[in-house]
Design a protein around this motif. Structure first.
Motif, PDB file in Angstrom:
ATOM      1  N   GLY A 180       0.790  -1.218   0.000  1.00  0.00           N
ATOM      2  CA  GLY A 180       0.000   0.000   0.000  1.00  0.00           C
ATOM      3  C   GLY A 180       0.827   1.274   0.000  1.00  0.00           C
ATOM      4  O   GLY A 180       0.275   2.361   0.201  1.00  0.00           O
ATOM      5  N   HIS A 181       2.152   1.181  -0.224  1.00  0.00           N
ATOM      6  CA  HIS A 181       3.017   2.360  -0.227  1.00  0.00           C
ATOM      7  C   HIS A 181       2.758   3.215  -1.461  1.00  0.00           C
ATOM      8  O   HIS A 181       2.389   2.714  -2.528  1.00  0.00           O
ATOM      9  CB  HIS A 181       4.490   1.920  -0.174  1.00  0.00           C
ATOM     10  N   ALA A 182       2.980   4.507  -1.311  1.00  0.00           N
ATOM     11  CA  ALA A 182       2.721   5.437  -2.422  1.00  0.00           C
ATOM     12  C   ALA A 182       3.788   5.352  -3.507  1.00  0.00           C
ATOM     13  O   ALA A 182       3.512   5.686  -4.670  1.00  0.00           O
ATOM     14  CB  ALA A 182       2.629   6.867  -1.894  1.00  0.00           C
ATOM     15  N   ASP A 183       5.005   4.944  -3.158  1.00  0.00           N
ATOM     16  CA  ASP A 183       6.091   4.910  -4.126  1.00  0.00           C
ATOM     17  C   ASP A 183       6.022   3.620  -4.938  1.00  0.00           C
ATOM     18  O   ASP A 183       5.890   2.521  -4.389  1.00  0.00           O
ATOM     19  CB  ASP A 183       7.439   4.997  -3.401  1.00  0.00           C
ATOM     20  N   LYS A 184       6.149   3.740  -6.263  1.00  0.00           N
ATOM     21  CA  LYS A 184       6.045   2.561  -7.110  1.00  0.00           C
ATOM     22  C   LYS A 184       7.249   1.636  -6.957  1.00  0.00           C
ATOM     23  O   LYS A 184       7.128   0.414  -7.135  1.00  0.00           O
ATOM     24  CB  LYS A 184       5.892   2.996  -8.570  1.00  0.00           C
ATOM     25  N   ASN A 185       8.418   2.203  -6.646  1.00  0.00           N
ATOM     26  CA  ASN A 185       9.591   1.349  -6.449  1.00  0.00           C
ATOM     27  C   ASN A 185       9.427   0.444  -5.220  1.00  0.00           C
ATOM     28  O   ASN A 185       9.840  -0.718  -5.227  1.00  0.00           O
ATOM     29  CB  ASN A 185      10.840   2.211  -6.296  1.00  0.00           C
ATOM     30  N   VAL A 186       8.807   0.986  -4.195  1.00  0.00           N
ATOM     31  CA  VAL A 186       8.543   0.174  -2.999  1.00  0.00           C
ATOM     32  C   VAL A 186       7.577  -0.947  -3.333  1.00  0.00           C
ATOM     33  O   VAL A 186       7.763  -2.114  -2.931  1.00  0.00           O
ATOM     34  CB  VAL A 186       8.002   1.067  -1.871  1.00  0.00           C
ATOM     35  N   ARG A 187       6.528  -0.625  -4.095  1.00  0.00           N
ATOM     36  CA  ARG A 187       5.559  -1.668  -4.454  1.00  0.00           C
ATOM     37  C   ARG A 187       6.198  -2.724  -5.345  1.00  0.00           C
ATOM     38  O   ARG A 187       5.901  -3.922  -5.223  1.00  0.00           O
ATOM     39  CB  ARG A 187       4.359  -1.038  -5.160  1.00  0.00           C
ATOM     40  N   ALA A 188       7.123  -2.280  -6.234  1.00  0.00           N
ATOM     41  CA  ALA A 188       7.796  -3.252  -7.094  1.00  0.00           C
ATOM     42  C   ALA A 188       8.685  -4.198  -6.273  1.00  0.00           C
ATOM     43  O   ALA A 188       8.710  -5.413  -6.508  1.00  0.00           O
ATOM     44  CB  ALA A 188       8.623  -2.517  -8.142  1.00  0.00           C
ATOM     45  N   GLU A 189       9.399  -3.672  -5.295  1.00  0.00           N
ATOM     46  CA  GLU A 189      10.233  -4.526  -4.447  1.00  0.00           C
ATOM     47  C   GLU A 189       9.377  -5.445  -3.571  1.00  0.00           C
ATOM     48  O   GLU A 189       9.773  -6.585  -3.293  1.00  0.00           O
ATOM     49  CB  GLU A 189      11.147  -3.656  -3.574  1.00  0.00           C
ATOM     50  N   ALA A 190       8.232  -4.941  -3.144  1.00  0.00           N
ATOM     51  CA  ALA A 190       7.316  -5.793  -2.384  1.00  0.00           C
ATOM     52  C   ALA A 190       6.818  -6.959  -3.232  1.00  0.00           C
ATOM     53  O   ALA A 190       6.693  -8.099  -2.760  1.00  0.00           O
ATOM     54  CB  ALA A 190       6.139  -4.971  -1.862  1.00  0.00           C
ATOM     55  N   THR A 191       6.550  -6.686  -4.512  1.00  0.00           N
ATOM     56  CA  THR A 191       6.140  -7.761  -5.410  1.00  0.00           C
ATOM     57  C   THR A 191       7.250  -8.784  -5.573  1.00  0.00           C
ATOM     58  O   THR A 191       7.006 -10.010  -5.571  1.00  0.00           O
ATOM     59  CB  THR A 191       5.749  -7.171  -6.770  1.00  0.00           C
TER      60      THR A 191
END
Length: 902
Positions: A180-191
């Motif tokens: 649920g983070h706003a930064d797309k890089n964080v979401r990509a690393e979470a994936t």
């Protein structure tokens, strides 16, 4: 400046680590890394300053100069690599946070790589838990690049060490926050981290965070998972120092033990599921307080709703242990006997999730739910049988094959073929999924039950029996199952072999311990033979091949086989002597006549003609004593003449015979007895099995009869209760009918009395005044008595209805007559009761009788004067008119008040 720089190199290394000039620090970091690399072991003095002052590494990792920071983190890696576990534990608390915040998010690739290597070394040297605990707070950092770098580091950690070494539960809990983070890089690393988890955990990871994702994220994740589903199971790439030490002591890679250990490790890696990852939840406190009342409801819909609510509560990945005995008793013995199959299906699903959520602690409730669930397998509907089978599978998964086997084998003997088939399928699933091979007695029980299934009339049961035997053979091996398949025909053996070839099992019998114990077990077994062989040698020096050979040699030159022997005559000597056949054989077995060693016993094939003459030594009586007593101690003297060979044949006996004819006959008889006893034992065993099955069947019938009796008793009691209520209602109705009948009779009498009072004979001219007055008194007295009876016995309501009617009539007609004739001075009621009728219970104005009485009284005071016919006719007409008018008024009042005339 150059001279000053050269002077810096002479400073101690810890001082140079803290120097204000970054070049000095950078050079110090490089020198430190070189010193650590050339140390012989982790106890070298080069490590001591940094162990005593571990905070030096905090400044090196978080150096303000990026070039110096790069060398500082590289020096830390060298220190950890060669410094050992002590360097790891002392510096970990000072360096992990700067490594995450300054090193992993650095703009230099070499710095980031060194920081990641340092974190991996911290895990390798000790345990992963402290490192993961220090990394998790960085996921809440305000800078997105720090959060993304931390997620990437976690992905690398699990990729190298695996989820079996590093516990993933704590990371899985915070993973939804990263999605649920706003930064797309964080979401990509979470994936990427979620995909790495899926490589190790597969579907077991989803219950931890899947519901917290958005639908679009779930779709994207599913697409990412599909790409790696076909990949082989991942393997651990880096190992902890403790694991490396264990591997160095393990067998070489090509050895069989190493292969088996690797297989076990791989199997253990697959065992990670949602139960291992989830936290226990307390579900007992969430059960509705009125759950048991709802479950006891007479409406099946309410019972089903209660079970559905319980299912929602119990359907969690892991259940906290507690007292679930009452719930188990409700789900097992109670719900499984419910007449509605929807309730049974829902109860089976509750048992499934309860056993799945509790695992091993559920074992104490197995006996409560397993029997009723297997008994309900008689249902033919597929949805019900599937739910029951799934519940039984989870019960088995929470326990073991040994726990469930006894009850399962009992239900294989059930009289209902549907129950027998469901139990058989459950046993096959248990054998395929168990990880522990059954013991030898359990294998024997399973094989015996399966062989009985092979003779069933239903083809499905026969095939199931063959599959059971084939699956057990896959676990135990063909050689171990050989004795259990004896007596089966080739067709059945072929069928079992087919199932053996296609069966897939998880348990394998390990025959390694038995061979190791076999030599130790064989040594004691061989010892008795040696002792027995040496016993004859201790008593006589002459060597003998065996005790049986000595007995076989001595009797050959018997007296009956040599012509002219004294024992050839009829048996009158030692045969009949008491005790002669008991002591002599023992001496003859070990020694010759008189206790001396028999001559030349070394060759059992020596001809009889070479033996010493038996007439002089007369060895026949002791030998015949032996012949009279066989191996079993039974007298055989009567058989001796019949079994004695002729004289012509006794000279050259068979050279290879080890026993005499009598002994051979005795041995054959013993063999026949043994076979007979074995057959009797088998018959008794079969009879016992049959009786046990009959006893179990009778127990089932008894339980069914008790249940039917209880149901009938309850039904009878319910009918009796209904009958009592019906009788009560009938009595109440009869009482009401009697009351209404009496009320109707009263109304009839009151109406009749009113009509009689107004009838013409009351004013009949053919009578004198006294007679008419007496008649009027009689009539009015009866009417007044009727009124008082009505007032006393039947209540105010009936009285008011009648009085109201008569009162209205009085106002219309009787008052006129009263005004015409005047009220009398004396009324009959006053004469009887001593008071005026106006003071009576009926009221003076409510009764028409006083008006008529006053009229009659007035006429009587005038005296009895004769009247002519004309006046009598007029009186009769006037009375008839008054009566008709009164009747008409009464009928009108009844019609208005709704009173129907009976």
């Amino acid at each position: 400046m150059a001279e000053q720089e050269e002077d810096f190199s002479s400073l101690p290394l810890p001082d140079r680590f803290q120097h204000k000039i970054w070049k000095v620090r950078k050079a110090a970091y490089e020198d430190g890394a070189k010193q650590f690399e050339i140390t012989p072991d982790e106890h070298d003095p080069a490590f001591r300053p940094f162990l005593q002052e571990p905070s030096l590494w905090k400044g090196a990792v978080a150096d303000s100069n990026v070039a110096a920071q790069q060398e500082g983190i590289a020096a830390l890696c060298a220190f950890l690599k060669f410094g050992g576990r002590e360097g790891c534990t002392r510096t970990r608390g000072h360096t992990l946070t700067p490594l995450v915040e300054k090193g992993l998010s650095s703009t230099r690739a070499a710095t980031k790589q060194s920081a990641l290597e340092a974190i991996l070394l911290y895990i390798e040297l000790d345990t992963p838990a402290p490192v993961i605990e220090d990394l998790l707070p960085a996921l809440s950092n305000k800078q997105p690049k720090v959060v993304a770098a931390t997620l990437a580091a976690l992905t690398a950690i699990y990729h190298n060490y695996g989820c079996k070494t590093v516990d993933p539960k704590s990371v899985l809990k915070v993973l939804p926050k990263a999605f649920g983070h706003a930064d797309k890089n964080v979401r990509a690393e979470a994936t990427n981290l979620a995909v790495e988890f899926y490589r190790w955990l597969r579907e077991a990871m989803k219950p931890m965070f899947w519901n917290d994702l958005k639908p679009t994220q779930q779709t994207e994740m599913e697409a990412s998972f599909e790409k790696i589903k076909s990949e082989p199971a991942p393997k651990q790439e880096r190992f902890l120092r403790s694991q490396q030490a264990a591997m160095s002591r393990a067998p070489p890679p090509g050895a069989a033990g190493a292969v088996e250990e690797e297989d076990e490790l791989e199997a253990e890696g697959v065992e990670i599921d949602a139960f291992d990852l989830a936290e226990p939840q307390d579900v007992l406190s969430k059960v509705a307080p009125d759950f048991h009342e709802q479950l006891a409801s007479a409406k099946w819909k309410e019972r089903k709703d209660a079970l559905e609510a319980l299912y929602v509560i119990l359907n969690v990945p892991r259940i906290k242990d507690g007292d679930f005995g009452e719930i188990a008793r409700c789900l097992g013995p109670k719900c499984m006997k419910d007449a509605n199959i929807a309730v049974v299906t829902q109860a089976a699903q509750c048992i499934e999730v309860l056993a799945k959520g509790m695992r091993k602690p559920f074992g104490r409730y197995r006996s409560i739910v397993m029997g009723p669930t297997m008994e309900r397998l008689k249902e033919k509907k597929a949805s019900v049988s599937d739910a029951l089978g799934a519940a039984l599978d989870q019960v088995f998964a929470a326990t073991s094959l040994s726990d469930c086997l006894e009850e399962t084998l009992e239900f294989l003997k059930h009289k209902n073929p549907q129950v027998k088939e469901g139990t058989m399928k459950f046993l096959i699933r248990c054998l395929k999924t168990t990880r522990e091979a059954p013991a030898k007695p359990e294998v024997a029980s399973i094989a015996e039950a399966a062989k009985k299934l092979l003779s069933e009339s239903v083809e499905g049961l026969r095939s199931g029996g063959a599959e059971v035997l084939g699956t057990v053979m896959k676990i135990m091996g063909e050689r171990a199952m050989g004795p259990y398949l004896e007596g089966l025909d080739d067709i059945r053996k072929t069928k079992i072999k087919e199932y053996f070839d296609t069966a897939e099992v998880k348990a394998k019998d390990k025959p390694k311990p038995p061979p190791a114990a076999a030599p130790r077990a064989a040594a004691p077994a061989a010892a008795p033979r040696k002792v027995v062989a040496k016993k004859p040698a201790t008593k006589k020096p002459a060597p003998a091949p065996s005790p049986y050979a000595q007995e076989a040699l001595a009797p050959q030159p018997t007296a009956r086989s040599i012509p002219g022997s004294k024992l050839g005559a009829p048996k009158t000597s030692g045969l009949a002597a008491p005790g002669a056949g008991l002591k002599a054989p023992m001496k003859r077995t070990l020694a010759g006549p008189g206790g001396s060693a028999p001559p030349a016993l070394s060759s059992p094939r020596r001809p009889v003609s070479q033996a010493p003459p038996p007439e002089e030594e007369a060895p026949a009586p002791p030998r015949l004593g032996l012949g009279g007593r066989g191996l079993a101690g039974r007298p055989l003297a009567a058989k001796a003449p019949a079994l004695a060979p002729p004289a012509s044949q006794s000279i050259s006996p068979p050279p290879n015979s080890g026993l005499t004819a009598l002994e051979r006959a005795e041995l054959e008889e013993l063999r026949l007895d043994k076979d007979r006893l074995l057959r009797q034992s088998d018959d008794l065993r079969q009879e016992r099995s049959r009786l046990n099955s009959e006893v179990q069947e009778l127990k089932n019938q008894n339980a069914q009869l008790i249940e039917d009796h209880t149901r009938d008793v309850l039904s009878i009691k319910a009918k009796e209760t209904q009958l009592v209520r019906a009788r009560s209602d009938c009595e109440a109705a009869e009482a009401m009918c009697g009351q209404l009948r009496r009320e109707m009779e009263r109304l009839k009498r009151a109406l009749t009395s009113a009509e009689r009072v107004n009838s013409p004979p009351a004013l009949s001219p053919g009578r004198d005044g006294s007679t008419d007055e007496a008649g009027i008194y009689r009539d009015t007295g009866m009417y007044s008595g009727t009124q008082e009876t009505a007032r006393a016995g039947y209540g105010h309501r009936a009285r008011m209805s009648l009085n109201s009617a008569l009162s209205e009539e009085k106002e219309n007609t009787v008052d006129a007559m009263t005004a015409q004739y005047g009220r009398g001075k004396l009324s009959p009621e006053l004469g009887r009761n001593g008071r005026n009728s106006a003071a009576s219970g009926s009221g003076g104005r409510n009764s028409p009788a006083p008006a008529f009485q006053s009229r009659i009284r007035d006429t009587s005071t005038e005296g009895a004067r004769p009247e002519g016919n004309g006046q009598g006719v007029e009186s009769w007409k006037r009375a008839a008119e008054v009566t008709s008018a009164l009747k008409a008024k009464i009928e009108q009042m009844k019609a208005r008040q709704g009173i129907s005339r009976p």
